[in-house]
Design a protein around this motif. Sequence first.
Motif, PDB file in Angstrom:
ATOM      1  N   GLY A  26       0.832  -1.202   0.000  1.00 13.78           N
ATOM      2  CA  GLY A  26       0.000   0.000   0.000  1.00 13.78           C
ATOM      3  C   GLY A  26       0.863   1.246   0.000  1.00 13.78           C
ATOM      4  O   GLY A  26       2.092   1.172  -0.005  1.00 13.78           O
ATOM      5  N   ASN A  27       0.212   2.404   0.020  1.00 13.42           N
ATOM      6  CA  ASN A  27       0.973   3.651   0.027  1.00 13.42           C
ATOM      7  C   ASN A  27       0.675   4.495   1.267  1.00 13.42           C
ATOM      8  O   ASN A  27       0.808   5.704   1.250  1.00 13.42           O
ATOM      9  N   ASN A  28       0.269   3.857   2.352  1.00 18.16           N
ATOM     10  CA  ASN A  28      -0.049   4.580   3.582  1.00 18.16           C
ATOM     11  C   ASN A  28       1.064   4.443   4.634  1.00 18.16           C
ATOM     12  O   ASN A  28       0.819   4.578   5.819  1.00 18.16           O
ATOM     13  N   TYR A  29       2.301   4.199   4.197  1.00 16.31           N
ATOM     14  CA  TYR A  29       3.415   4.022   5.125  1.00 16.31           C
ATOM     15  C   TYR A  29       4.205   5.321   5.253  1.00 16.31           C
ATOM     16  O   TYR A  29       4.238   6.142   4.345  1.00 16.31           O
ATOM     17  N   ASP A  30       4.867   5.473   6.405  1.00 15.97           N
ATOM     18  CA  ASP A  30       5.607   6.696   6.701  1.00 15.97           C
ATOM     19  C   ASP A  30       7.089   6.598   6.356  1.00 15.97           C
ATOM     20  O   ASP A  30       7.708   7.588   5.983  1.00 15.97           O
ATOM     21  N   TYR A  31       7.673   5.416   6.517  1.00 12.01           N
ATOM     22  CA  TYR A  31       9.108   5.251   6.327  1.00 12.01           C
ATOM     23  C   TYR A  31       9.418   4.073   5.409  1.00 12.01           C
ATOM     24  O   TYR A  31       8.697   3.079   5.383  1.00 12.01           O
ATOM     25  N   ALA A  50      16.693 -17.299   5.793  1.00 12.42           N
ATOM     26  CA  ALA A  50      16.745 -17.183   7.254  1.00 12.42           C
ATOM     27  C   ALA A  50      16.648 -15.717   7.684  1.00 12.42           C
ATOM     28  O   ALA A  50      15.943 -15.394   8.647  1.00 12.42           O
ATOM     29  N   ALA A  51      17.318 -14.833   6.961  1.00 10.81           N
ATOM     30  CA  ALA A  51      17.273 -13.404   7.280  1.00 10.81           C
ATOM     31  C   ALA A  51      15.876 -12.842   7.022  1.00 10.81           C
ATOM     32  O   ALA A  51      15.372 -12.042   7.809  1.00 10.81           O
ATOM     33  N   ARG A  52      15.251 -13.257   5.931  1.00 14.00           N
ATOM     34  CA  ARG A  52      13.900 -12.785   5.607  1.00 14.00           C
ATOM     35  C   ARG A  52      12.907 -13.224   6.682  1.00 14.00           C
ATOM     36  O   ARG A  52      12.088 -12.429   7.143  1.00 14.00           O
ATOM     37  N   LEU A  53      12.997 -14.484   7.086  1.00  9.96           N
ATOM     38  CA  LEU A  53      12.096 -14.993   8.132  1.00  9.96           C
ATOM     39  C   LEU A  53      12.304 -14.269   9.456  1.00  9.96           C
ATOM     40  O   LEU A  53      11.335 -13.929  10.138  1.00  9.96           O
ATOM     41  N   ALA A  54      13.557 -14.019   9.821  1.00  9.23           N
ATOM     42  CA  ALA A  54      13.847 -13.349  11.095  1.00  9.23           C
ATOM     43  C   ALA A  54      13.303 -11.925  11.101  1.00  9.23           C
ATOM     44  O   ALA A  54      12.693 -11.492  12.085  1.00  9.23           O
ATOM     45  N   ALA A  55      13.513 -11.200  10.008  1.00 14.06           N
ATOM     46  CA  ALA A  55      13.037  -9.812   9.936  1.00 14.06           C
ATOM     47  C   ALA A  55      11.510  -9.761   9.934  1.00 14.06           C
ATOM     48  O   ALA A  55      10.904  -8.949  10.642  1.00 14.06           O
ATOM     49  N   ASN A  56      10.884 -10.626   9.150  1.00 13.76           N
ATOM     50  CA  ASN A  56       9.423 -10.614   9.066  1.00 13.76           C
ATOM     51  C   ASN A  56       8.769 -11.052  10.365  1.00 13.76           C
ATOM     52  O   ASN A  56       7.712 -10.544  10.737  1.00 13.76           O
ATOM     53  N   LYS A  57       9.397 -11.987  11.058  1.00 17.60           N
ATOM     54  CA  LYS A  57       8.847 -12.454  12.331  1.00 17.60           C
ATOM     55  C   LYS A  57       8.856 -11.319  13.362  1.00 17.60           C
ATOM     56  O   LYS A  57       7.907 -11.142  14.112  1.00 17.60           O
ATOM     57  N   ARG A  58       9.945 -10.541  13.366  1.00 18.65           N
ATOM     58  CA  ARG A  58      10.057  -9.432  14.306  1.00 18.65           C
ATOM     59  C   ARG A  58       9.058  -8.326  13.966  1.00 18.65           C
ATOM     60  O   ARG A  58       8.427  -7.754  14.828  1.00 18.65           O
ATOM     61  N   MET A  59       8.894  -8.035  12.667  1.00 18.69           N
ATOM     62  CA  MET A  59       7.966  -6.972  12.264  1.00 18.69           C
ATOM     63  C   MET A  59       6.508  -7.410  12.383  1.00 18.69           C
ATOM     64  O   MET A  59       5.626  -6.585  12.581  1.00 18.69           O
ATOM     65  N   ALA A  60       6.242  -8.709  12.267  1.00 22.12           N
ATOM     66  CA  ALA A  60       4.873  -9.212  12.328  1.00 22.12           C
ATOM     67  C   ALA A  60       4.304  -9.209  13.740  1.00 22.12           C
ATOM     68  O   ALA A  60       3.104  -9.435  13.917  1.00 22.12           O
ATOM     69  N   THR A  61       5.129  -8.917  14.747  1.00 15.53           N
ATOM     70  CA  THR A  61       4.603  -8.821  16.113  1.00 15.53           C
ATOM     71  C   THR A  61       3.658  -7.633  16.240  1.00 15.53           C
ATOM     72  O   THR A  61       2.801  -7.616  17.118  1.00 15.53           O
ATOM     73  N   ALA A  62       3.812  -6.652  15.357  1.00 16.77           N
ATOM     74  CA  ALA A  62       2.897  -5.494  15.350  1.00 16.77           C
ATOM     75  C   ALA A  62       1.652  -5.786  14.514  1.00 16.77           C
ATOM     76  O   ALA A  62       0.721  -4.993  14.519  1.00 16.77           O
ATOM     77  N   GLY A  63       1.638  -6.897  13.794  1.00 17.89           N
ATOM     78  CA  GLY A  63       0.497  -7.257  12.945  1.00 17.89           C
ATOM     79  C   GLY A  63       0.931  -7.455  11.503  1.00 17.89           C
ATOM     80  O   GLY A  63       1.832  -6.781  11.017  1.00 17.89           O
ATOM     81  N   GLU A  64       0.303  -8.394  10.825  1.00 16.34           N
ATOM     82  CA  GLU A  64       0.660  -8.714   9.436  1.00 16.34           C
ATOM     83  C   GLU A  64       0.393  -7.565   8.480  1.00 16.34           C
ATOM     84  O   GLU A  64       1.015  -7.473   7.430  1.00 16.34           O
ATOM     85  N   THR A  65      -0.548  -6.695   8.814  1.00 15.66           N
ATOM     86  CA  THR A  65      -0.895  -5.595   7.904  1.00 15.66           C
ATOM     87  C   THR A  65      -0.186  -4.285   8.258  1.00 15.66           C
ATOM     88  O   THR A  65      -0.484  -3.254   7.676  1.00 15.66           O
ATOM     89  N   SER A  66       0.762  -4.327   9.191  1.00 15.88           N
ATOM     90  CA  SER A  66       1.421  -3.090   9.630  1.00 15.88           C
ATOM     91  C   SER A  66       2.724  -2.809   8.885  1.00 15.88           C
ATOM     92  O   SER A  66       3.387  -1.823   9.180  1.00 15.88           O
ATOM     93  N   PHE A  67       3.112  -3.665   7.951  1.00 12.39           N
ATOM     94  CA  PHE A  67       4.359  -3.465   7.225  1.00 12.39           C
ATOM     95  C   PHE A  67       4.264  -4.116   5.848  1.00 12.39           C
ATOM     96  O   PHE A  67       3.349  -4.885   5.562  1.00 12.39           O
ATOM     97  N   PHE A  68       5.225  -3.792   4.994  1.00 14.22           N
ATOM     98  CA  PHE A  68       5.394  -4.460   3.701  1.00 14.22           C
ATOM     99  C   PHE A  68       6.885  -4.604   3.468  1.00 14.22           C
ATOM    100  O   PHE A  68       7.632  -3.623   3.500  1.00 14.22           O
TER     101      PHE A  68
END
Length: 161
Positions: A26-31, A50-68
């Motif tokens: 989407g285009n509603n992100y700030d950074y 392994a790096a992709r999974l680690a980063a996504n797992k950490r960012m997904a703690t805020a919710g699957e729809t909160s990042f891309f």
Amino acid sequence: MPYVRREYIAGKPQIKIARFSSGQAGNNYDYKLELLATEKIQIRHNALEAARLAANKRMATAGETSFFSMLRVYPHVILRENKMIATAGADRLQEGMRRAFGKATGLAARVMPGQVLFEAYVTAANLNLAKEGFKVASSKLGCPTTIRITPLKEQAVVAED
């Protein structure tokens, strides 16, 4: 030399990367955060996954729809290994360096200094979480990296100062 012609290889290695983008586009992100390599290196496909999974797992703690997030490199180079037998009587089985082409064992991405490895779009509330995720991901890659943060909206620039 990089070896990328798969049509000549009988046992082609399968890519371990499950998907290259995850989260909510989407285009509603700030950074926009980018993980950059600082050295010239080859990164194996299982290290990228392994790096992709680690980063996504950490960012997904805020919710699957909160990042891309997107993986920006593709492992084209086929890695070969000339396996040597290290048991008694192996001298009759091996040829040493004669015909030492090797079997395909995996894939790797050739990365140059300053090249973007991962890219993530996050809101201002999840910026620190994304930084943390990229720090964890960089430990899986085996090369020194830096994080570049780009504000996408004008109010994000004011909020940062």
